[in-house]
Design an enzyme around this catalytic site. Structure first.
Site, PDB file in Angstrom:
ATOM      1  N   PRO A 159       0.818  -1.261  -0.058  1.00  0.00           N
ATOM      2  CA  PRO A 159      -0.031  -0.006  -0.056  1.00  0.00           C
ATOM      3  C   PRO A 159       0.642   1.241   0.072  1.00  0.00           C
ATOM      4  CG  PRO A 159      -0.094  -0.898   2.085  1.00  0.00           C
ATOM      5  CD  PRO A 159       0.615  -2.081   1.297  1.00  0.00           C
ATOM      6  N   ASN A 160       0.473   2.225  -0.698  1.00  0.00           N
ATOM      7  CA  ASN A 160       0.888   3.632  -0.822  1.00  0.00           C
ATOM      8  C   ASN A 160       2.099   3.607  -1.635  1.00  0.00           C
ATOM      9  OD1 ASN A 160      -1.281   4.943   0.726  1.00  0.00           O
ATOM     10  ND2 ASN A 160      -0.500   3.849   2.684  1.00  0.00           N
ATOM     11  N   ARG A 220       5.501  12.306  -2.793  1.00  0.00           N
ATOM     12  CA  ARG A 220       5.388  12.933  -1.510  1.00  0.00           C
ATOM     13  C   ARG A 220       6.748  12.344  -0.841  1.00  0.00           C
ATOM     14  NH1 ARG A 220      -0.229  13.837   0.514  1.00  0.00           N
ATOM     15  NH2 ARG A 220      -1.062  15.194  -0.922  1.00  0.00           N
ATOM     16  N   TYR A 275      11.937   8.768   0.734  1.00  0.00           N
ATOM     17  CA  TYR A 275      11.691   7.810  -0.082  1.00  0.00           C
ATOM     18  C   TYR A 275      12.422   8.180  -1.584  1.00  0.00           C
ATOM     19  CZ  TYR A 275       8.085   5.832   2.967  1.00  0.00           C
ATOM     20  OH  TYR A 275       7.616   5.218   4.266  1.00  0.00           O
ATOM     21  N   ASN A 295       7.950  -5.738  -1.352  1.00  0.00           N
ATOM     22  CA  ASN A 295       7.754  -4.588  -0.299  1.00  0.00           C
ATOM     23  C   ASN A 295       6.495  -4.411  -0.056  1.00  0.00           C
ATOM     24  OD1 ASN A 295       7.953  -2.399   1.036  1.00  0.00           O
ATOM     25  ND2 ASN A 295       8.891  -1.011  -0.622  1.00  0.00           N
ATOM     26  N   ALA A 303       3.638  -0.865   4.741  1.00  0.00           N
ATOM     27  CA  ALA A 303       2.951  -0.988   6.114  1.00  0.00           C
ATOM     28  C   ALA A 303       2.406  -2.105   6.455  1.00  0.00           C
ATOM     29  CB  ALA A 303       1.776   0.172   6.097  1.00  0.00           C
ATOM     30  N   GLU A 361      12.608  -9.724   0.929  1.00  0.00           N
ATOM     31  CA  GLU A 361      11.768  -8.522   1.511  1.00  0.00           C
ATOM     32  C   GLU A 361      12.611  -7.228   1.149  1.00  0.00           C
ATOM     33  OE1 GLU A 361      11.066  -8.637   5.666  1.00  0.00           O
ATOM     34  OE2 GLU A 361      10.091  -6.702   5.664  1.00  0.00           O
ATOM     35  N   HIS A 418      12.783  -3.026   1.392  1.00  0.00           N
ATOM     36  CA  HIS A 418      12.272  -1.638   1.599  1.00  0.00           C
ATOM     37  C   HIS A 418      13.492  -0.352   1.276  1.00  0.00           C
ATOM     38  CE1 HIS A 418       9.572  -3.354   4.475  1.00  0.00           C
ATOM     39  NE2 HIS A 418      10.366  -4.234   4.999  1.00  0.00           N
ATOM     40  N   ARG A 452      14.158   4.491  11.486  1.00  0.00           N
ATOM     41  CA  ARG A 452      12.985   5.238  11.762  1.00  0.00           C
ATOM     42  C   ARG A 452      12.107   4.834  13.075  1.00  0.00           C
ATOM     43  NH1 ARG A 452       9.838   5.014   5.942  1.00  0.00           N
ATOM     44  NH2 ARG A 452       8.775   6.551   6.925  1.00  0.00           N
TER      45      ARG A 452
HETATM   46  O1  CA2 Z   1      10.516   1.850   3.139  1.00  0.00           O
HETATM   47  C1  CA2 Z   1       9.875   1.226   2.469  1.00  0.00           C
HETATM   48  O2  CA2 Z   1       9.891   0.590   1.389  1.00  0.00           O
HETATM   49  C2  CA2 Z   1       8.572   1.036   3.293  1.00  0.00           C
HETATM   50  O3  CA2 Z   1       8.084  -0.428   2.981  1.00  0.00           O
HETATM   51  C3  CA2 Z   1       7.279   1.933   2.607  1.00  0.00           C
HETATM   52  C4  CA2 Z   1       6.248   1.950   3.355  1.00  0.00           C
HETATM   53  C5  CA2 Z   1       6.326   2.062   4.964  1.00  0.00           C
HETATM   54  O4  CA2 Z   1       5.275   1.762   5.473  1.00  0.00           O
HETATM   55  C6  CA2 Z   1       7.515   0.912   5.585  1.00  0.00           C
HETATM   56  O5  CA2 Z   1       7.534   1.130   6.848  1.00  0.00           O
HETATM   57  C7  CA2 Z   1       8.994   0.863   4.742  1.00  0.00           C
HETATM   58  C8  CA2 Z   1       5.418   3.130   2.982  1.00  0.00           C
HETATM   59  C9  CA2 Z   1       5.084   3.088   1.507  1.00  0.00           C
HETATM   60  C10 CA2 Z   1       4.323   4.442   1.254  1.00  0.00           C
HETATM   61  O6  CA2 Z   1       5.324   5.366   0.643  1.00  0.00           O
HETATM   62  C11 CA2 Z   1       4.946   6.639   0.533  1.00  0.00           C
HETATM   63  C12 CA2 Z   1       5.397   7.091  -0.680  1.00  0.00           C
HETATM   64  C13 CA2 Z   1       5.289   8.900  -0.823  1.00  0.00           C
HETATM   65  C14 CA2 Z   1       4.431   9.253   0.053  1.00  0.00           C
HETATM   66  C15 CA2 Z   1       3.650   8.416   1.015  1.00  0.00           C
HETATM   67  C16 CA2 Z   1       3.978   7.244   1.183  1.00  0.00           C
END
Ligand code: CA2
Length: 151
Positions: free
Chosen positions: A12-13, A20, A25, A76, A79, A100, A102, A109
């Site tokens: 997700p996301n 953003r 990221y 990946n 969340a 896996e 990330h 974090r």
């Molecule tokens: O670092 C990663 O790849 C994560 O899997 C990304 C997830 C986060 O919940 C994990 O803890 C680590 C979040 C992906 C959402 O990415 C966004 C990118 C831009 C704006 C908002 C969210």
């Protein structure tokens, strides 16, 4: 001979990448991540199935579909890494090598990101290396498939 298929699944996301939080990221979009994977797959002579979903159930279904179809799963789970026993169970059930990935270093974090249920099913975890983590995962997965085929 047919190229081995590696599933690259995103949770997700991740469709928001590049739009953003570039300080966390980076600036690459999900399309850029797919391109990184396509180019790595061409170089490694493997096929990939690259997907993203916001739904936990859909991710579970996609993992199940890998059975008998893919040689490995790069995931990946975003969340859901930190919450989903369902995704862990699906990965354990398919009995395929899992890596896996990330993009961010989850250990630098918030504390709630330090634990991943999914890691129990993973041979290895790559985190904090940005989108190049996906290319590294594809390299490692291909090596493991070739090793398995040599045996
Ligand atoms: O670092 C990663 O790849 C994560 O899997 C990304 C997830 C986060 O919940 C994990 O803890 C680590 C979040 C992906 C959402 O990415 C966004 C990118 C831009 C704006 C908002 C969210």
């Amino acid at each position: 001979m047919e190229r081995p298929l590696i599933a690259v699944l995103n949770g997700p996301n991740l469709n928001m990448l590049g739009l953003r939080q570039p300080e966390v990221y980076g600036r690459a979009t999900l399309d850029d991540v797919e391109q990184v994977c396509v180019q790595a797959a061409e170089r490694l002579d493997v096929a990939i199935d690259f997907r993203q979903t916001n739904g936990e159930g859909e991710l579970v279904s996609w993992i199940q579909e890998c059975r008998g179809r893919a040689r490995g799963i790069i995931i990946n789970p975003a969340a859901y890494s930190h919450t989903s026993v369902a995704i862990l169970d699906a990965l354990l059930a398919v009995d395929l090598p899992v890596i896996e990935v990330h993009i961010s270093n989850i250990h630098r974090r918030e504390a709630f990101r330090h634990h991943s249920y999914v890691s129990r099913a993973a041979i290895g975890v790559i985190c904090g290396l940005g989108v190049r983590g996906y290319a590294l995962a594809l390299q490692a997965m291909t090596d493991m498939i070739l090793d398995e085929d040599d045996q």
